[in-house]
Write a protein that holds these residues in place. Sequence first.
Motif, PDB file in Angstrom:
ATOM      1  N   ALA A 183       0.834  -1.202   0.000  1.00 11.44           N
ATOM      2  CA  ALA A 183       0.000   0.000   0.000  1.00 11.44           C
ATOM      3  C   ALA A 183       0.869   1.253   0.000  1.00 11.44           C
ATOM      4  O   ALA A 183       0.543   2.248  -0.662  1.00 11.44           O
ATOM      5  CB  ALA A 183      -0.930  -0.005   1.208  1.00 11.44           C
ATOM      6  N   LEU A 184       1.998   1.219   0.743  1.00 10.27           N
ATOM      7  CA  LEU A 184       2.896   2.374   0.772  1.00 10.27           C
ATOM      8  C   LEU A 184       3.456   2.667  -0.614  1.00 10.27           C
ATOM      9  O   LEU A 184       3.622   3.831  -0.989  1.00 10.27           O
ATOM     10  CB  LEU A 184       4.042   2.106   1.752  1.00 10.27           C
ATOM     11  CG  LEU A 184       5.055   3.241   1.911  1.00 10.27           C
ATOM     12  CD1 LEU A 184       4.404   4.455   2.560  1.00 10.27           C
ATOM     13  CD2 LEU A 184       6.255   2.767   2.733  1.00 10.27           C
ATOM     14  N   SER A 185       3.727   1.619  -1.392  1.00  6.36           N
ATOM     15  CA  SER A 185       4.259   1.836  -2.738  1.00  6.36           C
ATOM     16  C   SER A 185       3.272   2.617  -3.596  1.00  6.36           C
ATOM     17  O   SER A 185       3.670   3.465  -4.404  1.00  6.36           O
ATOM     18  CB  SER A 185       4.625   0.501  -3.398  1.00  6.36           C
ATOM     19  OG  SER A 185       3.472  -0.236  -3.762  1.00  6.36           O
ATOM     20  N   THR A 186       1.977   2.367  -3.424  1.00  8.35           N
ATOM     21  CA  THR A 186       0.982   3.099  -4.226  1.00  8.35           C
ATOM     22  C   THR A 186       0.885   4.551  -3.782  1.00  8.35           C
ATOM     23  O   THR A 186       0.413   5.402  -4.536  1.00  8.35           O
ATOM     24  CB  THR A 186      -0.410   2.455  -4.124  1.00  8.35           C
ATOM     25  OG1 THR A 186      -0.947   2.640  -2.794  1.00  8.35           O
ATOM     26  CG2 THR A 186      -0.353   0.983  -4.453  1.00  8.35           C
ATOM     27  N   GLU A 187       1.324   4.836  -2.562  1.00  7.38           N
ATOM     28  CA  GLU A 187       1.229   6.193  -2.020  1.00  7.38           C
ATOM     29  C   GLU A 187       2.440   7.051  -2.367  1.00  7.38           C
ATOM     30  O   GLU A 187       2.297   8.240  -2.693  1.00  7.38           O
ATOM     31  CB  GLU A 187       1.082   6.120  -0.500  1.00  7.38           C
ATOM     32  CG  GLU A 187       0.984   7.471   0.178  1.00  7.38           C
ATOM     33  CD  GLU A 187       1.000   7.366   1.688  1.00  7.38           C
ATOM     34  OE1 GLU A 187       1.188   8.411   2.344  1.00  7.38           O
ATOM     35  OE2 GLU A 187       0.840   6.246   2.225  1.00  7.38           O
ATOM     36  N   ILE A 188       3.661   6.477  -2.310  1.00  8.15           N
ATOM     37  CA  ILE A 188       4.862   7.315  -2.434  1.00  8.15           C
ATOM     38  C   ILE A 188       5.740   6.953  -3.621  1.00  8.15           C
ATOM     39  O   ILE A 188       6.757   7.620  -3.842  1.00  8.15           O
ATOM     40  CB  ILE A 188       5.707   7.256  -1.141  1.00  8.15           C
ATOM     41  CG1 ILE A 188       6.318   5.857  -0.941  1.00  8.15           C
ATOM     42  CG2 ILE A 188       4.886   7.666   0.067  1.00  8.15           C
ATOM     43  CD1 ILE A 188       7.341   5.786   0.187  1.00  8.15           C
ATOM     44  N   ALA A 189       5.393   5.910  -4.367  1.00  6.66           N
ATOM     45  CA  ALA A 189       6.245   5.461  -5.467  1.00  6.66           C
ATOM     46  C   ALA A 189       5.466   5.416  -6.765  1.00  6.66           C
ATOM     47  O   ALA A 189       4.235   5.544  -6.782  1.00  6.66           O
ATOM     48  CB  ALA A 189       6.848   4.095  -5.151  1.00  6.66           C
ATOM     49  N   GLN A 190       6.209   5.212  -7.845  1.00  5.02           N
ATOM     50  CA  GLN A 190       5.573   5.094  -9.164  1.00  5.02           C
ATOM     51  C   GLN A 190       5.328   3.658  -9.575  1.00  5.02           C
ATOM     52  O   GLN A 190       4.716   3.409 -10.612  1.00  5.02           O
ATOM     53  CB  GLN A 190       6.445   5.780 -10.224  1.00  5.02           C
ATOM     54  CG  GLN A 190       6.390   7.292 -10.173  1.00  5.02           C
ATOM     55  CD  GLN A 190       7.555   7.870  -9.396  1.00  5.02           C
ATOM     56  OE1 GLN A 190       8.130   7.226  -8.536  1.00  5.02           O
ATOM     57  NE2 GLN A 190       7.930   9.110  -9.711  1.00  5.02           N
ATOM     58  N   GLY A 191       5.827   2.713  -8.773  1.00  2.02           N
ATOM     59  CA  GLY A 191       5.625   1.323  -9.138  1.00  2.02           C
ATOM     60  C   GLY A 191       5.900   0.386  -7.985  1.00  2.02           C
ATOM     61  O   GLY A 191       6.456   0.764  -6.949  1.00  2.02           O
TER      62      GLY A 191
END
Length: 341
Positions: A183-191
């Motif tokens: 979930a954190l990847s969808t918030e702060i990253a592009q992939g």
Amino acid sequence: MRLGINLGYWQRDPVDDTETVLAAERLGYDQVFTAEAYGSDAFTTLTWYGARTSRIGLGTAVTQMSARTPAATAMHALTLDALSGGRLTLGLGASGPQVVEGWYGVPFARPLARTREYVRILRDVWRRAEPVTSTGPHYPLPLRSYGVSDGVTGLGKPLKSIAHPLRPDIPIYLGAEGPKNVALSTEIAQGWLPLFVDPERIEPVFGASLRDRPDGFDIAATVTTIVTDDVAAALEVAKIPLAFYIGGMGARDRNFHLDLIGRLGYAEEAARVQDLFLAGRRDEAIRAVPDALADAISLLGPLDRIRERLRLWLDSPVTTLLIAGVKDEPTLKAIRAMVPA
């Protein structure tokens, strides 16, 4: 769907995969990714391949955050991105306590908060809006003194990169397995860079974590691919890394890979694999990996079988398929022909 290759990290001896990378570039593959564990590093090999190519994207899947301070990773990334003409995708991972504390000798504390803080510093370095500071507990900049005996001079000052990055927004992907990390990847990253993923189980296992992903968010899944007429032999090979990660890449009571395999529906089998591996019975641990698991997360067998199973990936939320294990150009060409551009 985009198509790439994942070369992983050196297992024992140094390996120069330049010919594989050049073949992938000729065939129109989008990206080549390298990795690191506790041997070869990701940036050096990726730079080697970047210097020999001109178009293919360059990615890390993944660099370990504990291996480098955020500033050091930002410097690596902006340098390679500039030298390659803006081709870098920076994949990051928190790893696990066994590697972080056993290999790098730093605490494995609050990985979600550390990741958030790490990524913010990277972006601050690249944007050069102002000298970089951080009040976070994990990577304070400038370094603060906590007492007269901690060795900190107190003379540190906020600095701004003297190099102007080619791109102030280098794409960041997160290697994540736990629901909160994904979930954190969808918030702060592009992939997101999943390691073991069953295309038919993405929604039930990760659906809640991926629910708020933004438009254009890339799910780049690494898929072990073995082309052979002997499916049984391919399964045995595909089981080797599974047994290693389930049994050896984590402590008995804290192994994120084992937890993921459990969420995929193989908790009892994974516990058995771990017990055998930790008991030193590694061949038995490999054999104990379920055939169905190894097959579900891989592409194995003759090309016709791979073409059929590839439909599962094309119909899934995966947006980039990273082929791992294929080195010869004819097979790379055959797989390229199976994936719509």
